[in-house]
Design an enzyme around this catalytic site. Structure first.
Site, PDB file in Angstrom:
ATOM      1  N   CYS A  78       0.838  -1.203   0.000  1.00  0.00           N
ATOM      2  CA  CYS A  78       0.000   0.000   0.000  1.00  0.00           C
ATOM      3  C   CYS A  78       0.877   1.258   0.000  1.00  0.00           C
ATOM      4  O   CYS A  78       1.483   1.600   1.020  1.00  0.00           O
ATOM      5  CB  CYS A  78      -0.912  -0.026   1.234  1.00  0.00           C
ATOM      6  SG  CYS A  78      -1.873   1.470   1.500  1.00  0.00           S
ATOM      7  N   CYS A  88       0.008   3.940   2.537  1.00  0.00           N
ATOM      8  CA  CYS A  88       0.349   3.484   3.887  1.00  0.00           C
ATOM      9  C   CYS A  88       1.802   3.811   4.220  1.00  0.00           C
ATOM     10  O   CYS A  88       2.108   4.265   5.325  1.00  0.00           O
ATOM     11  CB  CYS A  88       0.150   1.981   4.018  1.00  0.00           C
ATOM     12  SG  CYS A  88      -1.555   1.430   3.863  1.00  0.00           S
TER      13      CYS A  88
END
Length: 103
Positions: free
Chosen positions: A29, A32
């Site tokens: 991600c 993230c």
């Protein structure tokens, strides 16, 4: 920053810290990773403990905290959930994240 997993997580951690931020994230991600970097900077500037939970490696913690999207940040103060911020993205700057999470 503390990396939490299903065996190292403890309710005592939630209760013992004045301010504890838990970020649920994954290696794949992109947003993230950006949020993790920003949170690392915030941890240095604020009186704040930051924990990371990799959702791919810790599905039981993801279920326990009812995480349905990442990044997903939970802020606890004295054992109580104060704020949950979903869908933080790389377009948010540090001050915006600080304001949203720590206000």
């Amino acid at each position: 920053m503390i990396h939490l997993n299903e065996s190292s997580f403890s309710e005592d951690l939630l209760r013992s810290s004045e301010r504890l931020l838990i970020n649920f994230w994954a290696e794949w991600c992109g947003p993230c990773k950006f949020v993790n970097h920003i949170l690392e900077e915030l941890a240095k500037e604020e009186n704040l403990t930051i924990c990371l939970v990799n959702v791919d490696r810790n599905p039981k913690l993801m279920q326990r905290f009812q995480i349905d999207t990442i990044p997903n940040v939970l802020l606890y103060s004295h054992g109580k959930l104060i704020e949950q911020v979903k869908k933080l993205d790389k377009l948010m700057m540090k001050e915006e994240i600080r304001k949203k999470i720590l206000s």
